[in-house]
Design an enzyme around this catalytic site. Structure first.
Site, PDB file in Angstrom:
ATOM      1  N   ASP A  18       0.861  -1.189   0.000  1.00 40.09           N
ATOM      2  CA  ASP A  18       0.000   0.000   0.000  1.00 40.09           C
ATOM      3  C   ASP A  18       0.892   1.231   0.000  1.00 40.09           C
ATOM      4  OD1 ASP A  18      -1.771   2.068   0.445  1.00 40.09           O
ATOM      5  OD2 ASP A  18      -2.821   1.079   2.087  1.00 40.09           O
ATOM      6  N   GLU A  44      -1.641  -1.266  -3.946  1.00 41.28           N
ATOM      7  CA  GLU A  44      -2.713  -0.270  -3.824  1.00 41.28           C
ATOM      8  C   GLU A  44      -2.188   1.069  -3.382  1.00 41.28           C
ATOM      9  OE1 GLU A  44      -5.116   0.150  -0.108  1.00 41.28           O
ATOM     10  OE2 GLU A  44      -4.604  -1.969   0.148  1.00 41.28           O
ATOM     11  N   GLU A  70     -10.270   3.814  -3.238  1.00 47.98           N
ATOM     12  CA  GLU A  70     -10.674   4.267  -1.903  1.00 47.98           C
ATOM     13  C   GLU A  70     -11.066   5.743  -1.898  1.00 47.98           C
ATOM     14  OE1 GLU A  70      -6.702   5.247   0.578  1.00 47.98           O
ATOM     15  OE2 GLU A  70      -6.779   3.211  -0.196  1.00 47.98           O
ATOM     16  N   HIS A 120     -12.202  -0.789   1.397  1.00 48.19           N
ATOM     17  CA  HIS A 120     -11.245  -0.019   2.199  1.00 48.19           C
ATOM     18  C   HIS A 120     -11.954   0.316   3.503  1.00 48.19           C
ATOM     19  CE1 HIS A 120      -9.518   3.909   3.501  1.00 48.19           C
ATOM     20  NE2 HIS A 120      -8.381   3.300   3.188  1.00 48.19           N
TER      21      HIS A 120
END
Length: 199
Positions: A18, A44, A70, A120
């Site tokens: 992430d 992500e 998200e 998310h």
């Protein structure tokens, strides 16, 4: 860091990256290429959320599945991500994208495009429990040899608002969560703790 984490957790555990859209396209491609050998579950959100074409370019440049969304709102916000083949995994934030009814519509749209969905969920146990109930109602795509593993984020960063005010009714055991059968989302509120945060 990715190499060391993979070494520490072994090959049997999923590992995701992430970056919170920290990179431009060139940097994201370079990073992706350097970590492909570590069996990354997804990357992500690699680049700024408004750059749909750059998501798609990155997706075509790496074998790592690309996740994002998200920062999107409503199913209309997810449609460009899916239509342009920008992501493998859509990540709606239930609290931000208009709630459970809208995220269910996003899941249908995601399934129509043959993509996966992982909500998310950041914040209090209200958001985390909403994500848990949502994924427990997802359908497997018919005809697949293997059933999908439905994933969700379980935020474990320091968060007094989450840990003091909201009281969850679920247990994480061996990486799986049993969904609460209490009314609503199954989340209690410590009103005394809430008052302390309202001052």
């Amino acid at each position: 860091m990715v190499r060391e984490v993979r070494k520490a957790i072994g090959d049997d555990m999923e590992l995701m990256v992430d970056s919170n859209h920290a990179y431009n396209l060139r940097e994201a491609i370079k990073l992706s290429k350097s970590i492909e050998d570590y069996d990354i579950g997804w990357f992500e959100p690699p680049v700024s959320p408004e750059f749909y074409n750059r998501y798609a370019e990155l997706r075509n440049a790496t074998i790592i599945p690309i996740a994002g969304g998200e920062c999107e709102y409503l199913r209309c916000g997810f449609h460009p991500l899916l239509r342009t083949n920008a992501v493998d995994i859509a990540q709606p934030d239930i609290a931000a994208c208009s709630g459970l009814t809208e995220v269910k519509k996003i899941s249908v749209l995601t399934s129509t495009y043959g993509k996966e969905i992982v909500p998310h969920s950041w914040g209090t146990y209200i958001a985390i429990s909403a994500a848990m109930h949502f994924i427990s109602n997802l359908d497997n795509v018919p005809g697949r040899m293997f059933n999908s593993n439905f994933w969700m984020e379980h935020d474990r960063t320091d968060n007094e608002l989450r840990d003091k005010v909201t009281i969850p009714d679920f247990e994480v055991k061996n990486g799986e969560i049993k969904v609460s059968d209490k009314p609503g989302l199954g989340v209690g509120i410590d009103e005394d703790a809430l008052k302390r945060f309202c001052k």
